[in-house]
Design an enzyme around this catalytic site. Structure first.
Site, PDB file in Angstrom:
ATOM      1  CG  ASP A 125      -2.171  -0.904   0.949  1.00 21.94           C
ATOM      2  OD1 ASP A 125      -2.147  -1.681  -0.027  1.00 21.94           O
ATOM      3  OD2 ASP A 125      -3.133  -0.838   1.726  1.00 21.94           O
TER       4      ASP A 125
ATOM      5  CG  ASP B 183      -4.900   3.809  -4.547  1.00 20.75           C
ATOM      6  OD1 ASP B 183      -4.887   4.529  -5.550  1.00 20.75           O
ATOM      7  OD2 ASP B 183      -5.193   2.596  -4.588  1.00 20.75           O
ATOM      8  NE  ARG B 184      -7.430   4.567   1.625  1.00 22.09           N
ATOM      9  CZ  ARG B 184      -8.753   4.470   1.515  1.00 22.09           C
ATOM     10  NH1 ARG B 184      -9.476   5.557   1.402  1.00 22.09           N
ATOM     11  NH2 ARG B 184      -9.348   3.298   1.523  1.00 22.09           N
TER      12      ARG B 184
ATOM     13  CG  ASN C 287      -5.541  -3.845   0.091  1.00 26.59           C
ATOM     14  OD1 ASN C 287      -4.658  -3.436   0.847  1.00 26.59           O
ATOM     15  ND2 ASN C 287      -6.755  -3.316   0.088  1.00 26.59           N
TER      16      ASN C 287
ATOM     17  CG  ASP D 167     -13.954  10.075 -21.554  1.00 29.11           C
ATOM     18  OD1 ASP D 167     -13.787  10.192 -22.787  1.00 29.11           O
ATOM     19  OD2 ASP D 167     -13.731  10.989 -20.741  1.00 29.11           O
TER      20      ASP D 167
ATOM     21  CG  ASP E  20     -11.838  10.768 -26.066  1.00 32.27           C
ATOM     22  OD1 ASP E  20     -12.428  10.583 -24.981  1.00 32.27           O
ATOM     23  OD2 ASP E  20     -12.353  11.357 -27.035  1.00 32.27           O
TER      24      ASP E  20
ATOM     25  CD  GLU F 192     -19.710   5.752 -25.259  1.00 35.40           C
ATOM     26  OE1 GLU F 192     -18.757   5.264 -25.896  1.00 35.40           O
ATOM     27  OE2 GLU F 192     -19.671   6.894 -24.761  1.00 35.40           O
TER      28      GLU F 192
ATOM     29  CG  ASN G  47     -24.700  20.651 -26.096  1.00 42.99           C
ATOM     30  OD1 ASN G  47     -25.141  19.512 -25.888  1.00 42.99           O
ATOM     31  ND2 ASN G  47     -23.410  20.915 -26.200  1.00 42.99           N
TER      32      ASN G  47
ATOM     33  CG  ASP H 152     -23.444  17.623 -27.624  1.00 38.63           C
ATOM     34  OD1 ASP H 152     -24.136  17.010 -26.781  1.00 38.63           O
ATOM     35  OD2 ASP H 152     -22.271  17.984 -27.414  1.00 38.63           O
TER      36      ASP H 152
ATOM     37  CB  SER I 216     -21.762  14.164 -25.966  1.00 36.67           C
ATOM     38  OG  SER I 216     -21.398  13.502 -27.158  1.00 36.67           O
TER      39      SER I 216
END
Length: 602
Positions: free
Chosen positions: A201, A204-205, A233, A528, A530, A539, A570, A572, A574
């Site tokens: 560990d 993270d955090r 973990n 996502d 990109d 999606e 808008n 579109d 998305s």
């Protein structure tokens, strides 16, 4: 007169002694109450942390489910996780990852020279103290070199100590760079005469996970026989998605972050499982179970390990499922004795759990927990610690606490800051289950009075939230209680609500989205690819349908479609899902963390 004067002095002395004893007893009681409040706050933090980890285990299962069912929706997007769910067997060689990334002359950060030496360790430490970012070229080169050396290592590293060569064992660091600096300041840098074990560990955090990982990897490359890295973990891509390391990498390395994540996943799989010290002390991250077989673990594929990364000791005999975390097991003193005796070991040293003093000894001295990230939950919440081992002597514990604003605060203020933060996150968990809790309260309220007994209220809270908390003790911070001791149960939701991103959305849907917002963020960020922050309407609908089916979340499809259409302002096609998630925050009214007269936990 002499007798009278002497008698008066004696009486005054007795009065002073009595006063001192009264003050001393009061102070002891006061300090005990503060410690109780601190304990309750830590219990809240830990219960919610473990509940989130349980959700993370479920999310891993969901990703497998998603891969099986997602292809018919968007085949070209099935590679939603170039860096996560499958190791890339045809991964491009080192040349594509390192040599093609140039370091420009304008780069003014640390420049590493391979093969690495102790000079490079010093260079990194000084640069990271100045908050400099190591160039992606060097990050990738360090990770490739580390993986190459790790692949040659056994599952368990064997280490010998001596009076002239003590071994230092550190527990969880979780991206808290100041704690690593503190350890090195107090205990010295790694070297041939000052060996270390870092027991998992690392990441993270905290906000400096990559810096800690690079320091440890470079130190390992310089001293491969004297610095040992065990897997925890959180050395796991799925954990990194939820708990911040993935986001940190993509933020600091916008251009090459994906490449770094790819090699990191492979590196994780080659980290050793544990360390055996002087053939008598087993050092692993989590714990053991009644079926732990060290002979098997010496030859098993390292990436198949679960129990020893997730398990926790408990005072009750036996071995039973770790329901708090959702992975591994709880193991009792009898299990510890059985496994240690079977393999002629004397002690188990593990990490994995935050302890108020930085360490804890249990199971008749046979199990030691060491945790090196101070202020883990909140500033002032806990101390960090490390252990020094030498053959033939008892372990020595060293504690510390990285202090900033809290160093000048009295204990009362530090405890209040901590418990305020704990109550805040607990109230957020409560409001995310408002509908379920309300139904549970009303089922218990046979007289429709709007009130329940304290035990009924506590039963509902535990049954719905599943946090295993001392609800009776916490009740004064969460609800209004009348003069007869009955709980006005709807006050559980007073002065707090979820901010709706779309006002027309159904309240149950809002609660559900808030409850699973971390899971949804991970899922949609994976789609996502990109990293544009935009998710197509198709999606959104397809993924929510899979999500609700897997988690058995009964939300009508029409509600989701309505919400998706309303969000697409808008038109579109998305949705800016990142902004959508941020809109689901909890509003705490009348909150004033520095208010002097406060209700406390006990």
């Amino acid at each position: 007169m002499g007798c009278s004067s002497s008698s008066t002095k004696t009486r005054k002395s007795e009065t002073s002694l009595k006063a001192a004893l009264i003050i001393q007893n009061w102070y002891r009681g006061y300090k005990a109450r503060l410690k109780a409040r601190q304990h309750y706050a830590l219990t809240i933090f830990q219960s919610i942390e473990y509940a989130d980890e349980q959700g993370q285990m479920q999310l891993s299962t969901f990703f497998s489910f998603m891969l099986e069912h997602y292809a018919h929706v968007h085949k070209e997007e099935l590679e939603l996780r170039n860096q996560s769910l499958e190791s890339e067997q045809d991964m491009r060689d080192r040349h594509d990852y390192v040599d093609l990334i140039d370091v420009p002359d304008s780069y003014n950060g640390p420049r590493l020279q391979f093969p690495l030496t102790c000079t490079d360790i010093d260079l990194l430490l000084e640069a990271f103290k100045e908050q400099q970012i190591l160039h992606a070229h060097y990050v990738l080169e360090v990770l490739f070199e580390t993986k190459k050396v790790l692949k040659q290592m056994p599952n368990f590293t064997h280490v010998q100590t001596s009076p002239s060569k003590e071994l230092t064992i550190c527990g969880d660091l979780h991206g808290k760079l100041d704690d690593l600096f503190m350890i090195f300041y107090k205990n010295g840098l790694p070297s041939e005469s000052n060996p270390y074990v870092f027991n998992g560990d690392f990441v993270d955090r905290g906000k400096n996970s990559i810096e800690i990982l690079i320091i440890l990897c470079v130190s390992f490359l310089v001293y491969p026989n004297d610095l040992h890295l065990n897997r925890g973990n959180h050395e796991d891509f799925m954990m990194n998605l939820r708990y911040g390391f993935t986001k940190e990498i993509l933020h600091k390395y916008k251009l090459h972050g994906k490449r770094i994540l790819q090699i990191l996943e492979e590196l994780y799989a080659w980290l050793p499982i544990g360390t055996i010290v002087d053939n008598e002390i087993l050092v692993i991250h989590g714990g053991i179970s009644e079926t732990t077989d060290l002979n098997l673990l010496h030859c098993i594929e390292r990436n198949k390990i679960i129990d020893i990364l997730w398990s926790d000791p408990r005072g009750k005999n036996g071995c039973f499922p770790n329901t708090g975390r959702g992975g591994g097991c709880y193991f009792g003193p009898d299990v510890t004795s059985k496994i240690l005796n079977k393999y002629q070991l004397k002690m188990l040293i593990r990490s994995h759990e935050c302890k108020p003093e930085g360490y804890e000894i249990c199971h008749d001295g046979k199990v030691v927990t060491i945790f090196s990230a101070s202020n883990y939950y909140e500033e002032g919440s806990n101390r960090g610690a490390y252990i020094k081992l030498c053959s033939g002597t008892a372990p020595r514990f060293f504690q510390y606490q990285v202090t900033k604003a809290t160093c000048f605060q009295p204990l009362r203020q530090r405890v209040y800051t901590m418990e305020s933060s704990a109550i805040k996150i607990l109230k957020e968990r409560v409001i995310s289950r408002k509908s379920d809790l309300t139904r549970a309260f009303q089922l218990q309220d046979h007289r429709k009075s709007g009130k329940l007994s304290l035990s009924q209220w506590a039963f509902c809270m535990e049954n719905i939230l599943g946090l295993n908390l001392p609800w009776r003790s916490l009740s004064s911070n969460l609800v209004n209680i009348d003069k007869n001791g009955n709980v006005e149960y709807m006050s559980s939701f007073q002065n707090i609500h979820i901010e709706k991103p779309v006002q027309e959305a159904h309240s149950t849907l809002v609660e559900t989205l808030y409850r699973y917002r971390s899971d949804l963020e991970i899922i949609f960020n994976a789609i996502d690819t990109d990293h544009s922050g935009l998710i197509s309407m198709e999606e959104f609908r397809a993924m929510w349908k899979l999500f609700s089916a897997h988690y058995n979340v009964l939300i009508d499809d029409s509600q989701v479609n309505k919400l998706a259409n309303l969000m697409d302002l808008n038109k579109d096609g998305s949705i800016d899902f990142n902004e959508f998630l941020k809109a689901f925050y909890v509003v705490h009214r009348y909150e004033d963390l520095m208010k002097p007269n406060v209700t406390n936990l006990g």
